[in-house]
Design an enzyme around this catalytic site. Sequence first.
Site, mmCIF file in Angstrom:
data_model
loop_
_atom_site.group_PDB
_atom_site.id
_atom_site.type_symbol
_atom_site.label_atom_id
_atom_site.label_comp_id
_atom_site.label_asym_id
_atom_site.label_seq_id
_atom_site.Cartn_x
_atom_site.Cartn_y
_atom_site.Cartn_z
ATOM 1 N N ALA A 146 41.035 68.535 20.309
ATOM 2 C CA ALA A 146 41.447 69.721 21.063
ATOM 3 C C ALA A 146 41.381 69.459 22.562
ATOM 4 O O ALA A 146 42.276 69.878 23.317
ATOM 5 C CB ALA A 146 40.566 70.906 20.689
ATOM 6 N N ASP A 147 40.339 68.783 23.010
ATOM 7 C CA ASP A 147 40.238 68.422 24.424
ATOM 8 C C ASP A 147 41.393 67.522 24.843
ATOM 9 O O ASP A 147 41.990 67.698 25.914
ATOM 10 C CB ASP A 147 38.919 67.686 24.684
ATOM 11 C CG ASP A 147 37.720 68.610 24.718
ATOM 12 O OD1 ASP A 147 37.852 69.734 25.220
ATOM 13 O OD2 ASP A 147 36.651 68.199 24.249
#
Length: 402
Positions: free
Chosen positions: A173-174
């Site tokens: 997600a990052d």
Amino acid sequence: MIHLMDQLPLPLEGITVVAVEQAVAAPFATRQLADLGARVIKVERIDGGDFARGYDTAAGGLASHFVWCNRGKESIALDLKDPRGLDLVRRLIADADVFVQNLAQGAAARLGLDAAALCAAHPRLVAVDISGYGASGPYADKRAYDMLMQCEAGLVSVTGTPGQPVKAGIPAADIAAGMYAFSGVLAALVRRGATGRGGPVEVSMLEALAEWMGHPLHHTMHGGTAPARTGLAHAVIAPYDAYPTADGGRVLLSVQNDREWRRLAEQVLGRPEVGTDPAYATNAARVARRERTDALVAKALGVLDTDEALARLEGAGIACARLRDLRELAEHPQLAARQRWREVDSPVGPLRALLPPITLPGGAEARMGAVPALGEHTGAVLRAVGMTDDEIAALRRDGVAA
């Protein structure tokens, strides 16, 4: 052909980025900008800096996350809760092309550092807000860390084995949010070149990762069923999995069509008859008999060493790969042959690092700058905006700068 004398500069030379950033998403985005030639001024807290500096000490005493995401930046340490520290950041932004922040939801707005406010004051500025869930909606104020976002975006539901969902082994997600922030900055700079105006860029981790979930999401929405978790196997193709070899390795292979299955049966399995047997001749039949199909492949590969298994698969024109661990990746012959490794300076000495995957032939090589120590550039950056050594010393004494 571009001659050496005509070598193109890095595409972001002359671009200045100011980043009030932490953890992974924003630092990963701004590192891409630094690699492509931008000057990136990283504003950190005076009490320890970016908290990713403290995640571990695996990189020669430095944190592996920090080394990965922060090379090529200038680090200044300021207390933004002090009006003097905040004023200095505003002075830096006034001369910048890009501002990036991923503070906790609402924190940037309270400081007047949100994209909308900054772009209203500086029409040419490209200002990026990276958040977990976006600035509005019922989830806007929820805490958002990578593993939580992998769950909310459904990634965990399609990753793992039939009995056990698992998170991805990287901060997906990052990384997704960081890459959309990076590409959003590039797009906004192109638009500024045409219109003279920058503008806000908004990226949320949930929306970034939800986009990456496109195939299973569309499969579920339009087909009615979610893809099964199948470990290393493919949910709708067989054989497409990892198989053990005689020397303890594992080989992955993928059969994409029925012609390849016939070649695999003839040249690797030594069972040409299963290539045309109706029980295995089509992908649908092989998926329906996945355990039997996998058993045929496993039996043939299990008596071969890894190198021999790969050679036979390659010879038959079957897509294949070696299941490598991270130490093997670090010594991957393809990366070595393409000379993808460099050394970057750091407070603990030179560290190996990969060139970024964007290659621009005919241009200058990516700028693989040093990993900065906390506040390493505070003095130089503040002097450049007109502060005297005495003024800087006073800020340090008062705990406003470090």
